[in-house]
Design a protein around this motif. Structure first.
Motif, short mmCIF file in Angstrom:
data_model
loop_
_atom_site.label_atom_id
_atom_site.label_comp_id
_atom_site.label_asym_id
_atom_site.label_seq_id
_atom_site.Cartn_x
_atom_site.Cartn_y
_atom_site.Cartn_z
N VAL A 165 40.43 31.54 32.84
CA VAL A 165 39.44 31.30 31.78
C VAL A 165 40.13 30.77 30.54
O VAL A 165 39.64 29.85 29.87
CB VAL A 165 38.66 32.59 31.46
N VAL A 166 41.29 31.33 30.21
CA VAL A 166 42.06 30.85 29.04
C VAL A 166 42.41 29.38 29.20
O VAL A 166 42.22 28.57 28.28
CB VAL A 166 43.34 31.69 28.87
N GLU A 167 42.93 29.01 30.37
CA GLU A 167 43.33 27.62 30.60
C GLU A 167 42.13 26.68 30.53
O GLU A 167 42.22 25.57 29.97
CB GLU A 167 44.02 27.52 31.95
N GLN A 168 41.00 27.11 31.09
CA GLN A 168 39.80 26.28 31.03
C GLN A 168 39.28 26.16 29.60
O GLN A 168 38.78 25.11 29.18
CB GLN A 168 38.72 26.87 31.93
N ALA A 169 39.39 27.24 28.82
CA ALA A 169 38.98 27.19 27.42
C ALA A 169 39.84 26.17 26.67
O ALA A 169 39.32 25.38 25.85
CB ALA A 169 39.11 28.57 26.78
N GLU A 170 41.13 26.16 26.94
CA GLU A 170 42.02 25.20 26.29
C GLU A 170 41.64 23.77 26.66
O GLU A 170 41.59 22.88 25.80
CB GLU A 170 43.47 25.49 26.69
N VAL A 171 41.38 23.54 27.94
CA VAL A 171 41.00 22.20 28.40
C VAL A 171 39.73 21.71 27.70
O VAL A 171 39.61 20.54 27.34
CB VAL A 171 40.81 22.21 29.93
#
Length: 303
Positions: A238-244
């Motif tokens: 979820v963190v990585e997708q939020a960054e993207v």
């Protein structure tokens, strides 16, 4: 063929995230897309995303289950659809979403925070997950989570205790338990928890696609808060997708001797996340949440 049947067919046939199918539906519409897919006349990239099975029968069962249990199918054509969903090569939006509960999906996404973390938190993490969720709820912000045991479920509980709305984005159909017995508990816990899934209600998706909902949790919320992630791949997804998707990431720190907080500390140390200690810090760090803040409801008893 009705529009709900067409979308239910597509949710059965195309395992998320289905980039080519989503583009195809936007180009020709859901009903025409189903006609071409079922006749093998769709583009090869679309046909490659289709799973084997009786999708027409699955769609009929899904629509019937929704009518029986009061679920609704929300599509990009509906006013309730979240308008801030991004459409990029890095993010594939859902074809449609099954929803159970009160409240408009689009409204609940407008000022919202995803809270993620370990499924086996310490007492410290449990307390602060609920505290931050309750504090956000009191500011009129909707708390979102994956609905799984641990930090995610505790965040929903904190919002419930503060009498605020919450949203659980599931990795399975909303009539199936994943993990076993947990979603049934979740559905019955609070009428203020909106339950969302891009899988048909009776579906248990293949293990390789269970985590696809994490991209939705990141893309449909305003910011992501990490509380005691432990070794959770789902939380970091979820963190990585939020960054993207350009969503702010905020992390709650813990004792430096506790390995369950190591990923939170690493996010803060490397500048990927902003350190927070309470709900007020979240509002200060994410101006979009502070805008148009709704006043707390008047709880003065009537005379």
């Amino acid at each position: 063929m009705t529009l709900p049947h067409a979308y239910a067919y597509l949710l059965s046939s195309a395992a998320p995230p289905a980039h080519a199918t989503a583009r195809f539906v936007r180009e020709v519409g859901a009903i025409e897309a189903v006609r071409r897919i079922s006749a093998d006349r769709a583009p090869l990239a679309v046909l490659a995303e289709q799973r084997p099975g009786d999708h027409d029968g699955a769609a009929r069962d899904a629509v019937a289950a929704a009518a029986m249990h009061g679920h609704r199918l929300v599509t990009p054509l509906d006013d309730e659809w979240p308008t801030d969903l991004v459409h990029t090569s890095a993010f594939c939006p859902p074809l449609a979403l099954w929803v159970n509960g009160r409240g408009s999906l689009g409204e609940l996404a407008r000022r919202s925070v995803a809270i993620v973390g370990s499924r086996r938190p310490t007492t410290y993490g449990e307390i602060y997950a609920m505290d931050i969720a309750a504090g956000l709820s009191r500011h009129g912000i909707t708390v979102w989570s994956g609905g799984t045991p641990g930090i995610a479920a505790l965040a929903l509980g904190g919002a419930h205790n503060a009498r605020g709305p919450s949203v659980a984005v599931l990795g399975s159909g909303i009539r199936n338990d994943y993990p076993a017995h947990h979603e049934t508990f979740l559905l019955d816990r609070s009428p203020d928890t909106l339950v969302v899934s891009e899988h048909n209600p009776l579906t248990i998706p293949p293990a390789s696609h269970v985590g696809a909902h994490n991209r939705l949790l990141a893309a449909m919320t305003t910011a992501c808060v990490v509380v005691e992630p432990g070794s959770s791949d789902a939380a970091m997804c979820v963190v990585e997708q939020a960054e993207v998707n350009g969503r702010p990431v905020l992390a709650f720190p813990g004792p430096v001797t506790t390995l369950l907080f190591r990923q939170s500390h690493d996010l803060i140390r490397t500048g990927r996340a902003t350190l927070i200690s309470n709900a007020d810090d979240v509002l200060e760090c994410v101006p979009a949440l502070a805008q148009h803040e709704r006043p707390a409801p008047d709880k003065t008893p009537e005379s």
